[in-house]
Design an enzyme around this catalytic site. Structure first.
Site, PDB file in Angstrom:
ATOM      1  N   GLY A   1      29.160  31.390 -85.875  1.00 54.57           N
ATOM      2  CA  GLY A   1      29.559  32.203 -84.946  1.00 54.57           C
ATOM      3  C   GLY A   1      28.287  32.137 -83.805  1.00 54.57           C
ATOM      4  CB  SER A   2      27.584  35.336 -81.602  1.00 56.93           C
ATOM      5  OG  SER A   2      28.903  35.176 -80.855  1.00 56.93           O
TER       6      SER A   2
END
Length: 683
Positions: A299-300
């Site tokens: 993810g981020s």
């Protein structure tokens, strides 16, 4: 003239004496010849057979196995050891009363009688009934004096700290064989060697032990293993991880703590825990070291690594800006979304507010070839060399299979899978000023494989620039990691919220919330990673994982004696307890009044995040700082943005309770162009 009769009798006596002497001589001669004949017979004819019988009577061969080696943490604290216990077995052919024996053993050993009867009827020469027998049970069996029932010494594994680092250490099965974790990876080193004894008794019945060649018996115990884990930090990590998982109704979680200067793992926690002392019924899924063996979409948390790669290739500059399309970006028949509507944002704001669209555009500008190359340099797609059996290598698709949409999604951590250890390895490079340093779990024995030569991935200036951006994620307002903020200590971080793939293809409605932290933010000494698997109802990393990182950091620094005095003071007094300062003192400390400037587009976007409307910004013509106490947060932010100032918010709530500078002070300017508002909830 006749000789006297007495003389004849004396002569007769002397003749019998000679006969007796002759007979005795003959007897001894025959006895001597018989002994020589017997000795010759025993030595020449039946000598080898008798020698073999004597050897079996006076010398016996025994096979014994040494104790398994012990496992210690970095400080020499015991994590796993072998303890000696008694095992009971039977020789079925020697059992004279099977029914009586089975009935008694079933009651004492708490086993089913049918099972024992089956063992007693076995055709094997020896059958184990129980591997671990207590002292009282063993005494009762000995008192019964059952034919064919024997005891032997065995070694069993004992973990004095219960579930502490259980997935890291693993456990052993029947026969003292390592089945998971370090127990499996170092089974050859930990396992005691087998030795063949030649046992001989002296006149007092004492035994002498030699090996098969007649030499004194050498040490056969297994060798020890020492990990880089710190038991106390491991305890902190496990306790906070358990709290984070249970509070967020999650499926499980992982926590890692890494010491940057050495690359050593100080804690590797996985939840749910298991107790390796149980032995039976351990679920393979729970006993699995998810931090090293399982992979997840990051993810981020990929964004700082992406930005560092783009800065290194001079594709972007720290001041570069990207249009984040107000939260929706149509690309390659797909729509990339942000959690908020952002306009044009600089690179540091893309990291701070975690814009997927901004990251995708940076990745597309970097290009598939260079992005894939940096994934390889960071260690994605190959094991880290952690010396754990079955360590995951991650999932990175071949470059030729990448489409433009793959470049965009990989830039914000989707379409690529890494293990938590691989993610820690990548961030270790960033924390080490861009130089690769191998992550470690085992301190002793040294690795027999040559350690990977350090190489530079990012320039030091690039790494420090990204460290500064991660600092903003925590320390600056509207950063997604502000929940992890520790007053008095600047830390850096990056949140991650990865949507998990569904069982039928595509993405489902389950998420992985994660948070990566640098302590301190610049020139980090520690890296902390927490991943929470499938939290509910909130799934954002900044909400579910960041608090656990904050708590582990505080407890770890306190334990290590590294807690800065500023943190101690901040813990002693919360913002609401801070002493009031007189306006005169505030005014004396305040810099000269700044020139009023028009708020930028980025500031207007930030205002929208805080709850204000970009179109409602008002110009305020006051010459000094007004009194914001008791004012709604929205109204105070509108006034400050109208002056070109984005305030720093402390605490939680919607109403301003305190401020700095004090009311009536000149407007701040220059590098210290900052206004702090402390918030409280309306009473």
């Amino acid at each position: 003239m006749r000789k006297p009769k007495v003389d004849r009798q004396q002569k007769t006596v002397r003749d019998w004496s000679r006969v007796k002497l002759t007979c005795v001589g003959v007897f001894f001669l025959l006895a001597w010849l018989g002994l020589w004949a017997r000795a010759g017979y025993l030595q020449i004819v039946v000598g080898p057979e008798l020698a073999e019988k004597a050897l079996r009577q006076h010398l016996a061969s025994e096979v014994d196995k040494g104790a398994r080696g012990e496992i210690y943490d970095r400080g020499g604290r015991l994590l796993a050891k072998s303890v000696e216990f008694e095992a009971v077995f039977v020789r079925p052919r020697e059992v004279t009363e099977p029914e009586k024996t089975a009935d008694f053993l079933a009651k004492v050993l708490h086993m089913k009688e049918q099972r024992i009867v089956k063992k007693l009827r076995s055709s094997s020469n020896m059958v184990y009934l129980s591997w671990r027998v207590g002292d009282r049970t063993a005494a009762r069996i000995r008192e019964a004096k059952l034919d064919g029932v024997y005891f032997t010494k065995e070694y069993g594994r004992f973990y004095p700290n219960g579930h502490l680092a259980s997935q890291v250490m693993g456990f052993v099965g029947v026969g003292d064989v390592g089945l998971e974790g370090v127990e499996k990876a170092f089974d050859g080193r930990l396992t005691g060697r087998q030795a063949k004894y030649v046992v001989q008794r002296d006149a007092s019945g004492r035994r002498f032990f030699f090996d098969a060649q007649g030499r004194e018996l050498a040490d056969i115990n297994g060798h020890d293993v020492r990990l880089t884990i710190d038991s106390q930090i491991q305890f902190f990590a496990e306790e906070e991880l358990e709290k984070a998982v249970t509070d967020n109704h999650a499926k499980g979680g992982t926590c890692l703590v890494v010491h940057v200067p050495t690359g050593e793992i100080l804690a590797m926690a996985n939840y749910p825990f298991f107790n390796p002392n149980v032995g039976r019924g351990i679920s393979p899924r729970i006993a699995r070291d998810h931090a090293a063996l399982d992979v997840y979409e990051p993810g981020s948390t990929m964004k700082p690594l992406l930005v560092a790669s783009a800065l290194q290739e001079h594709v972007i500059r720290p001041t570069s800006t990207f249009n984040c399309e107000n939260g929706r970006f149509a690309f390659a028949n797909r729509t990339i979304r942000d959690t908020h509507s952002y306009g044009v944002l600089p690179v540091n704001m893309i990291v701070r507010v975690s814009s997927n669209i901004g990251a995708a555009k940076i990745g597309l500008q970097l290009g598939a070839k260079r992005l894939h190359h940096y994934f390889d340099l960071l260690g994605f797609g190959r094991p880290t060399g952690l010396r754990i059996t079955g360590e995951a290598k991650g999932l990175v698709r071949p470059l030729k299979a990448w489409m433009p949409i793959d470049v965009a999604t990989a830039s914000f951590g989707q379409g690529i899978a890494v293990s938590p250890v691989q993610l820690a390895q990548a961030y270790l490079i960033l924390a080490n000023d861009g130089v690769y340093k191998q992550i470690k779990l085992v301190a002793d024995p040294p690795d027999d494989q040559p350690e990977r030569t350090p190489y530079r991935v990012f320039d030091a200036e690039v790494a420090r620039t990204v460290q500064s951006m991660m600092r903003e994620v925590v320390q600056e307002e509207h950063g997604t990691g502000k929940v992890a903020r520790i007053p008095g200590l600047e830390t850096g971080g990056k949140t991650g919220t990865a949507q998990k793939a569904g069982s039928h293809g595509g993405y489902g409605n389950k998420y992985l919330g994660s948070y990566v932290s640098f302590v301190p933010a610049l020139h980090p000494e520690y890296i902390l990673i927490v991943m929470i698997d499938e939290p509910e109802p909130s799934h954002y990393g900044g909400v579910v994982a960041a608090p656990a990182v904050r708590n582990v950091t505080l407890r770890m620094l306190s334990y290590l004696g590294r807690m800065p005095e500023t943190v101690q003071m901040a813990k002693a007094q919360t913002p609401d307890q801070m002493p009031e300062q007189s306006p005169a003192k505030e005014q004396a400390q305040a810099p000269a009044a700044p020139a009023v400037k028009e708020p930028s587009k980025a500031d207007k976007d930030i205002l929208a995040i805080a709850g204000g409307a970009a179109g409602d910004i008002k110009q305020v013509s006051v010459q000094s700082v007004p009194n914001f106490a008791g004012m709604p947060l929205r109204q105070a932010v509108e006034i400050l943005v109208g002056k070109g100032i984005v305030p720093r918010l402390e605490g939680q709530g919607l109403v301003v309770s305190k401020q700095s500078p004090a009311p009536g002070a000149p407007w701040p300017s220059g590098e210290k162009n900052e206004v702090v508002l402390w918030l409280s909830r309306p009473s």
